[in-house]
Design an enzyme around this catalytic site. Structure first.
Site, PDB file in Angstrom:
ATOM      1  N   ASP A 100       5.778  -3.580   7.658  1.00 29.97           N
ATOM      2  CA  ASP A 100       4.258  -3.986   6.996  1.00 29.97           C
ATOM      3  C   ASP A 100       4.932  -4.842   5.834  1.00 29.97           C
ATOM      4  O   ASP A 100       4.311  -5.247   4.663  1.00 29.97           O
ATOM      5  CB  ASP A 100       3.612  -3.078   6.310  1.00 29.97           C
ATOM      6  CG  ASP A 100       4.251  -1.990   5.304  1.00 29.97           C
ATOM      7  OD1 ASP A 100       5.432  -2.043   5.476  1.00 29.97           O
ATOM      8  OD2 ASP A 100       3.646  -1.516   4.337  1.00 29.97           O
TER       9      ASP A 100
ATOM     10  N   ASP B 197      10.416  -4.623   6.927  1.00 28.55           N
ATOM     11  CA  ASP B 197       9.913  -3.470   7.785  1.00 28.55           C
ATOM     12  C   ASP B 197       8.774  -3.901   8.241  1.00 28.55           C
ATOM     13  O   ASP B 197       8.118  -5.083   8.167  1.00 28.55           O
ATOM     14  CB  ASP B 197      10.059  -2.168   7.080  1.00 28.55           C
ATOM     15  CG  ASP B 197       8.951  -2.245   5.856  1.00 28.55           C
ATOM     16  OD1 ASP B 197       8.882  -3.378   5.374  1.00 28.55           O
ATOM     17  OD2 ASP B 197       8.603  -1.267   5.493  1.00 28.55           O
TER      18      ASP B 197
ATOM     19  N   SER C 152       4.142   1.641   7.797  1.00 29.17           N
ATOM     20  CA  SER C 152       5.504   0.749   7.243  1.00 29.17           C
ATOM     21  C   SER C 152       6.488   0.833   8.094  1.00 29.17           C
ATOM     22  O   SER C 152       6.175   0.216   9.166  1.00 29.17           O
ATOM     23  CB  SER C 152       5.639   1.566   5.961  1.00 29.17           C
ATOM     24  OG  SER C 152       6.724   0.919   5.081  1.00 29.17           O
TER      25      SER C 152
ATOM     26  N   ASP D  14       6.708  -4.515   3.114  1.00 27.80           N
ATOM     27  CA  ASP D  14       6.820  -4.166   1.787  1.00 27.80           C
ATOM     28  C   ASP D  14       8.210  -3.850   1.128  1.00 27.80           C
ATOM     29  O   ASP D  14       8.569  -3.490   0.229  1.00 27.80           O
ATOM     30  CB  ASP D  14       5.936  -3.188   1.230  1.00 27.80           C
ATOM     31  CG  ASP D  14       6.179  -1.970   1.942  1.00 27.80           C
ATOM     32  OD1 ASP D  14       7.156  -1.725   2.915  1.00 27.80           O
ATOM     33  OD2 ASP D  14       5.654  -0.846   1.645  1.00 27.80           O
TER      34      ASP D  14
END
Length: 450
Positions: A245, A243, A104, A247
């Site tokens: 990834d 960010d 992440s 999410d």
């Protein structure tokens, strides 16, 4: 012994904490546990494997695919895509299991493994515990035609982008809107700009050239300074920061001011309420959300349901109660009509659409919520497992809450993803919040030092 799984999967320094061997063993154990739980039925099970652009994701992907195939699972590799894309595609392709390799917003040397079960939902705690317990047990290896096969998908990215674009219900919703996207040199570097352009936005993308090394490097939602400057420089209507990834999503208004996840929730909640699509007139947030969100929603007769920190717990409440909107201050926002997890690009599209449809600036829309002054200290070098157990720390927290009364609050909690304890204080003034937070952090450091 510490639990292997944190609040968002297994995470650590790649090739040190998170090794290829561990990734393989976790994948085998996950296949066995989910199979025994009845997730696979009586056919060859299937899994989807995705990753963000980190260099370590390449060898971890190979290990995960090898582990799953050796356990008799057919694997579909979809390559570099956002975490919410993996969750969506697990449901869309009807695979039995999904694996996302990402840490992440963490620095590039870290990586992580997140599992999704059928439907694109993160695993419950009991399933994660069962996987961890199963890792050391012997198992019967399939042979011959019963071993899994590995193939690569060629349409995963397009399928996900089409889903994002369709979520706005009409074409070119963002026409005339000038938007800057900070893709954190991460998994949204293609999906984000493409989705916004297909909806008619004039897009400038920054930090959208991942090389496996530069993910989250002084950019994205944890470092929005360059995005703020670019929005002002270009005279853009707004900016959006994802960010690694993708999410999570934070926003920037036309003046360069940050609009955080709590404010984004408030903006989307009012829009859904106007459209009669805010289920039970409720928004789900965590205990770390600013008290200002609760006060703002109360003014509009919207209830705020609070959960533990972690979008998985937000989602649990949403699923259990049929709520349609929830999220975290960090920018994880779940719109259950379209997603089973936080989706930064989806969130950004709907925030931008709200700007376009109302004709108001993002600053005006965000002003519905007045943030209470907040101070946050991450205390490192302590035993986070003892947080909440030390009598002197508990006494200090109780005294601080009594002093603050109804004008603020204290939240002290161990991080689920990092080796630290978070101390958060809200108060009537920033000076008071900073002082109480600093004093509590000092006590935590003294009492819980390793």
């Amino acid at each position: 012994m510490a639990r292997l799984f944190g609040t968002d999967g297994v995470r650590g320094v790649a090739n040190q904490d998170l090794t290829a061997e561990l990734a393989l063993d976790l994948s085998v154990a996950a296949a066995h546990v989910l199979g025994e739980a009845g997730a696979f039925g009586h056919r060859q099970p299937t899994a989807l494997v995705a990753r963000d652009p980190r260099a370590s994701g390449e060898f971890l992907e190979a290990a995960v695919c090898a582990g799953l195939a050796s356990a008799g699972v057919d694997v579909m590799r979809v390559g570099v895509i956002p975490t919410p894309a993996a969750a969506y595609l697990v449901n869309e392709y009807r695979t039995d299991l999904g694996v996302m390799l990402s840490a992440s917003h963490n620095p590039m040397p870290d990586n992580g493994i997140k599992f999704f079960q059928r439907g694109g939902v993160k695993l419950a705690d009991d399933l994660e515990d069962a996987i961890e317990a199963r890792m050391e047990e012997p198992w019967q290896r399939p042979t011959g035609e019963r071993v899994g096969r590995i193939r690569t998908s060629t349409d995963a990215v397009k399928t996900y982008i089409d889903h994002l674009v369709a979520s706005l219900r009409q074409d070119k919703t963002l026409s005339g809107l000038k938007v800057v996207l900070d893709c954190a040199n991460g998994a949204s570097s293609k999906t984000g700009p493409t989705a916004f352009r297909e909806q008619g936005a004039d897009v400038t993308a920054i930090h959208a050239s991942p090389d496996g090394i530069n993910i989250n490097d002084a950019c994205g939602s944890t470092h929005p300074e360059k995005l703020q400057a670019k929005v002002v420089e270009l005279g853009a209507d707004l900016g959006l920061a994802f960010d690694g990834d993708a999410d999570r999503c934070l926003a920037v208004d036309h003046e360069g001011n940050i609009v955080d996840g709590d404010q984004v929730l408030a903006i989307l909640a009012l829009g859904l309420q106007e459209d009669h699509r805010l289920a039970s007139n409720t928004v789900v947030a965590t205990i770390m959300s600013n008290l200002g969100l609760t006060l703002a929603m109360k003014e509009h007769d919207i209830h705020v349901d609070q959960t533990k920190v972690g979008d998985r717990y937000v989602l649990e409440s949403m699923n259990a109660n049929g709520f349609s909107l929830g999220g975290e201050q960090s920018g994880h926002v779940i719109m259950s009509e379209f997603a089973t997890t936080g989706d930064g690009v989806l969130t950004g599209l709907h925030v931008a659409a709200r700007v376009a449809r109302t004709g108001k600036t993002l600053k005006d829309l965000a002003s519905v919520m007045k943030r209470l002054p907040q101070s946050l200290v991450n205390v490192r070098g302590v035993d986070k497992l003892r947080a909440g157990m030390d009598p002197e720390v508990n006494r200090a927290v109780a005294d601080a809450n009594q002093k603050l009364g109804e004008t603020g609050r204290v939240v002290l909690r161990p991080s689920g993803t990092e080796p630290l304890v978070r101390v958060m204080v809200e108060a009537a003034t920033q000076k008071e919040a900073d002082k109480i937070c600093h004093d509590l952090a000092t006590i935590v450091k003294q009492r819980l030092a390793i």
